[in-house]
Design a protein around this motif. Structure first.
Motif, short mmCIF file in Angstrom:
data_model
loop_
_atom_site.label_atom_id
_atom_site.label_comp_id
_atom_site.label_asym_id
_atom_site.label_seq_id
_atom_site.Cartn_x
_atom_site.Cartn_y
_atom_site.Cartn_z
N TYR A 6 0.83 -1.19 0.00
CA TYR A 6 0.00 0.00 0.00
C TYR A 6 0.87 1.25 0.00
CZ TYR A 6 -3.56 -3.31 1.51
OH TYR A 6 -4.41 -4.38 1.58
N GLU A 7 0.45 2.22 -0.79
CA GLU A 7 1.05 3.55 -0.74
C GLU A 7 0.21 4.37 0.22
OE1 GLU A 7 1.96 7.31 -3.69
OE2 GLU A 7 0.26 5.99 -4.11
N VAL A 8 0.84 4.94 1.23
CA VAL A 8 0.15 5.76 2.22
C VAL A 8 0.60 7.20 2.04
CG1 VAL A 8 -0.27 6.13 4.66
CG2 VAL A 8 0.06 3.81 3.81
N CYS A 58 -3.23 3.42 10.25
CA CYS A 58 -2.45 4.64 10.01
C CYS A 58 -3.12 5.87 10.58
CB CYS A 58 -2.22 4.83 8.51
SG CYS A 58 -1.17 3.59 7.75
N ALA A 59 -4.44 5.86 10.70
CA ALA A 59 -5.19 7.02 11.17
C ALA A 59 -5.44 7.00 12.67
CB ALA A 59 -6.51 7.11 10.44
N LEU A 69 -5.46 11.74 4.95
CA LEU A 69 -4.78 10.46 4.79
C LEU A 69 -5.43 9.66 3.67
CD1 LEU A 69 -2.65 8.56 6.16
CD2 LEU A 69 -4.55 7.64 7.47
N SER A 70 -4.58 9.04 2.83
CA SER A 70 -5.10 8.15 1.80
C SER A 70 -4.23 6.91 1.71
CB SER A 70 -5.17 8.85 0.44
OG SER A 70 -3.88 9.14 -0.03
N VAL A 71 -4.86 5.79 1.42
CA VAL A 71 -4.17 4.50 1.28
C VAL A 71 -4.60 3.91 -0.06
CG1 VAL A 71 -3.87 2.19 2.23
CG2 VAL A 71 -4.13 4.13 3.78
N ILE A 72 -3.60 3.59 -0.90
CA ILE A 72 -3.86 3.06 -2.23
C ILE A 72 -3.06 1.77 -2.40
CG2 ILE A 72 -3.70 3.51 -4.71
CD1 ILE A 72 -3.56 6.53 -3.90
#
Length: 107
Positions: A6-8, A58-59, A69-72
């Protein structure tokens, strides 16, 4: 057990008032960056859980900046796409992540 990459991303990076909480959370998840500058606003995390659970981990403790915050998920398709930012992590993924574990979406 298979893992996923995951890209955070955390908007505004170190200038975000809750960066210390974000940094603590991603360091617990053994986050990696593709350069030697340390974790500012983007990192890569390998985890066996879903994207939503990684987002929650992460949050944790973020109050005002949860929307920043975004997770991809990183997949083979996003790594080879000309328009994807995941190409920046290609060397990190090939040299660090791939020799150690199994990632079903990157083969």
């Amino acid at each position: 057990m298979a893992k996923y990459l995951y890209e955070v991303c955390f908007e505004r990076g170190r200038s975000n008032p809750e960066h210390a909480k974000f940094l603590r959370n991603v360091m617990r998840l053994n986050a990696k960056v593709s350069d030697y500058g340390g974790i500012n606003n983007v990192c890569v995390i390998a985890h066996h859980m879903s994207k939503d659970i990684v987002f929650d981990l992460c949050a944790e403790g973020l109050k005002k900046s949860k929307g920043d915050l975004s997770v991809i998920e990183i997949t083979k398709k996003t790594l080879t796409s000309q328009n994807s930012s995941h190409r920046l992590f290609l060397a990190l993924i090939e040299n660090y992540f791939l020799p150690h574990d199994d990632y079903p979406n990157i083969k």
